[in-house]
Write a protein that holds these residues in place. Sequence first.
Motif, PDB file in Angstrom:
ATOM      1  N   LEU A 118       0.766  -1.250   0.000  1.00 45.47           N
ATOM      2  CA  LEU A 118       0.000   0.000   0.000  1.00 45.47           C
ATOM      3  C   LEU A 118       0.803   1.311   0.000  1.00 45.47           C
ATOM      4  CD1 LEU A 118      -2.818   1.240  -0.051  1.00 45.47           C
ATOM      5  CD2 LEU A 118      -2.889   1.035   2.434  1.00 45.47           C
ATOM      6  N   PRO A 119       1.786   1.497   0.914  1.00 44.31           N
ATOM      7  CA  PRO A 119       2.505   2.785   0.897  1.00 44.31           C
ATOM      8  C   PRO A 119       3.244   3.014  -0.423  1.00 44.31           C
ATOM      9  CG  PRO A 119       2.997   1.549   2.902  1.00 44.31           C
ATOM     10  CD  PRO A 119       2.241   0.624   2.002  1.00 44.31           C
TER      11      PRO A 119
ATOM     12  N   LYS B  26       2.349   1.834  -3.351  1.00 44.44           N
ATOM     13  CA  LYS B  26       1.335   2.109  -4.367  1.00 44.44           C
ATOM     14  C   LYS B  26       0.946   3.578  -4.302  1.00 44.44           C
ATOM     15  CE  LYS B  26      -2.712  -0.476  -5.829  1.00 44.44           C
ATOM     16  NZ  LYS B  26      -3.609  -1.543  -5.339  1.00 44.44           N
ATOM     17  N   ILE B  27       0.777   4.061  -3.080  1.00 49.41           N
ATOM     18  CA  ILE B  27       0.445   5.474  -2.903  1.00 49.41           C
ATOM     19  C   ILE B  27       1.575   6.341  -3.444  1.00 49.41           C
ATOM     20  CG2 ILE B  27       0.105   7.273  -1.156  1.00 49.41           C
ATOM     21  CD1 ILE B  27      -1.425   5.118   0.482  1.00 49.41           C
TER      22      ILE B  27
END
Lengths: 281, 436
Positions: A110-111, A113-114
Motif C-alpha cells: 500500500l505505501p 502504491k500510494i
Amino acid sequence: MTKALISTHGLRKTYGKRNNKFDALRGITIDINKGETVAIVGKSGSGKSTLMHLLALLDKPTKGEITLDSQPTAKLKARRLNAIRNKEFGFVFQSFFMNSNDTVLNNVILPLKIAGVSSRERRRRAIAALKTVELDDKRNNKANNLSGGQKQRVCIARAIVNDPKVIFADEPTGNLDSATGEKIISLLFRLNREKGITLIIVTHDLELANKCERQINIKDGHIVSDSTTDTELSDNVDDDTDNWEDEEADTQKFAGDNNIDGMLDHQPHITHIDIDKEEEE
Amino acid sequence: MKLLDIIHDANLNLLRNKLRSFLTILAIFIGSFSIISTSAIQAGVNNFIDSQVESYGGDGYLAIVSKDSFDALEGLQGTIGSNSKEPIEYNPDKIQDGMTPITKEKIEELKKIDGIDADSIVEQKTLSISYVASKKTDKKYLIGAEALPPGNVKVDTVTGEGLNLKADEYQILLESKYVDALGYTNENIINEKIQLVVVDQFKKTEKKFDAKVVGVIAPGVVSMGYSYTNNKLADDIYDENIKYYPPEYKDMTVAVAANYDSEKYSAQEIKDKLDDIGLSAMTIDDIIGTIKTFFDVILTVFKIFGLIALLAAAIGIINTLFMSVQERTREIGLDKALGMSSMRVFFNFSIEAISLGFWGSVFGITVSMLLGNLANNIFHAEGGFLESFPTFNLATYTIKDIIAVTALIMFISFLAGTLPARRAASKNPIDALRYE
Ligand SMILES: Nc1ncnc2c1ncn2[C@@H]1O[C@H](COP(=O)(O)OP(=O)(O)O)[C@@H](O)[C@H]1O
Ligand SMILES: [Mg+2]
C-alpha cells in the motif's frame, strides 16, 4: 544542544469548541533524537495517541510547533506532509488497520502504491519487507486469515516497506497476548538496531516501555516525567498521582474555566488559555 | 499511484459488494438501454427517411405545378397518397380535375429564379390514367404513375428486376398496394400484364395500355403512392392524354421537378419566389415532414424517459458510494495516514462512480444491440410488421451514438460520484482511524 530528529515546543491540542472544549495536550516540549527508542506512557485518555498523531504530522497542534530535521512543519503544504508520512514514517496501530479481504502482499504494498512505485519494484520491496518479518511464505494469503501476531507483523512489514526514518507504533501489543507481544517488541527493537529506525511507541505496557531507552510519562496532557531529560518533574508525579482521581473527574471543569490547579507551578504558561482557540480543524 | 492502478482498484472495490454494485449497475442499465435503443430507432428511421429523400433527389427537391393545378394535385395526393393502404376504386361518374399546364415561358422564368438550379429542372410527364385493371378482377382502381425521373434509379423494389427504361415494350414498376387489389401476390404478378386505361370524358372512348409488371415497389412511409413507367409507356400515355388538347398545349408539361439551394434559402422563401410567377411547389418536407416529426416526437419522449431513468440511477450511484465511503472510513483514514492526498481519494471514488456508469452503459448497449438485431430479424420475417419494408432496419446502431451514450452516462456518473467522493476526500485521517 544536539540536533534532534523531531522536536516540539509548547504543543497544545484542544478538541471540541466552546463549552465542549477539551485540552488533550497542555504544553509538550520534547526532543527526540535519531535512532532513539522512545516510549510514550500514561493512562488511557492521558493524551498519548494525540501526541503521537501530532509528532507523526497526522494532525496539527492547536498551539506550539513541531520541527522535523530542524525544519518547522506548521507551514508545510499538504502535499509535502503526505510525502513525509509516505516516505519517512512508518505506522503500526493497535487494531492493525489492514484491508482484511486483500492479500498480505497487497497490504504491505500500500505505501508504495500510494507513492507511485512501479508494480514490479513495489512487489520486490514488499517481499523483502515480508522476509524481514518472516512472513514471505504467507504473502498470497488473505490478511483476514492470519493470527493477531501475524497481522501485526504484516503491519510492521508495511511500516518498513518504504525504509522509514521513524516508526510510530500506537499500542502495538495492545491486542496481542503477552508471548506474541514479546515477539513484536523484539522485532521492533531489531529494526531499531539493524536499520537505525527511530521508534516512537505509545503504550501503557510497562514491560515494553522499560525496554525503550527513554520513557515519556504523560498525564492529563502534561509530561510528568521524561527518563532522559529531567528528574525535576518526577517530584510532581507524586502530587499528580495523589490528585489523579479528582483530576479525572474534573477534566471537563478544567476545560471550562481554563484554570488548572496543581499544574500552575510547573507550566506557568498554561494558566491562561486563549478563548479564541476555537478554530481548531 | 497510476491511473491503471486506480481503475483496477476501483473495480475491485465494486466487486467487494457485488450485489449492491450490481443493483446500481442495473439501474444505469435501464437508462442506458432506453437511450441507446431510442437512438438506434431514431437512426433507423432517419436512415430510412433519408433514403426516401434521396430517392426524390435530396433535400432541395421541389415538385412544381402551376398554381391552378395545386388544389387538384393535393386532391390527387389525398386519393393516391401514402396514407391510404388500399387503392381507391374508379368511379366513372366522377370527373377528375384537369391540370393546368406550365408553359415553356414559365419554365424559362423558373430557370432565372435565384436559388433554383437551372440544370436540375426536369419536365415531368405526370400521366393522367383513369384507372388500372387486371384480368383477375372486375374492380377498377385509380392510379398515379409517371415516368421514372432520369438519373433517379433509387426506387426500392420488393420483387422483379426493375424497369428497362429503353425497352420497346410497356413496363411498369407497380406500387405495392395494387398487387393484392388486382388479385396477385408479389411473386406471381411479375411479368404479368395489367391494363392502364385512359378514358376520354367527352368522346366516351377508352384507350387501354397493357403494361408488363417488372417490379413491385417497396412501400416507403414517405412514398407518394406513385407507380413508375418506362419511357415508351409514358410517352404513349402522354400522347393519348394530350391528343385532344389544343395544339398550343401539346408542347407543355403539367409538372416540373427542380432542385433549389437548400443551404441558402428556406423552403418558404423559394415557395414565395415561385408564387410570384404563378407556380406552386411542394418540398421534401411537405412530403415527409409530418412523418418525420411524428417519429421525432415519439422518440424524444422515450429519450426523456431514458434520461429520467438515468437520473434515478445517478441517485443510486450517490447512495451506493455514500454507503461505501461510510464503510470504508477506516480504510480511507489509513490511506490518508500513509500519505494519500485528498485529491487522490476523491479521484478513487470518482473512478468508482465512472466505472459503475461504464459497466451500466456497456451492459445496456450490449443488450439493446442483441435485442435490436433480433427485432430487426423478427420484424422482417414473414408476418412481421416490417415484412413489407425490407429496406427498413428498425434499429440502427452507429459508433457515434454508442460512444456518445457511453460518454454521457460516464459523465453523469462522475457528477453523481462527486458528492460521496468529496465526503471521502475531506475525511480526516485521525477521525477516520478512531472510527469504529
Ligand atoms: N477527536 C476528539 N474529540 C474530542 N476529544 C478527543 C478526540 N480525540 C481524543 N479526545 C480526547 O482526548 C483525550 C486524549 O486522547 P488520546 O490521545 O487518545 O489518549 P490515549 O491515547 O492516551 O488513551 C481523551 O480524553 C480523549 O477522549
Ligand atoms: Mg490511545
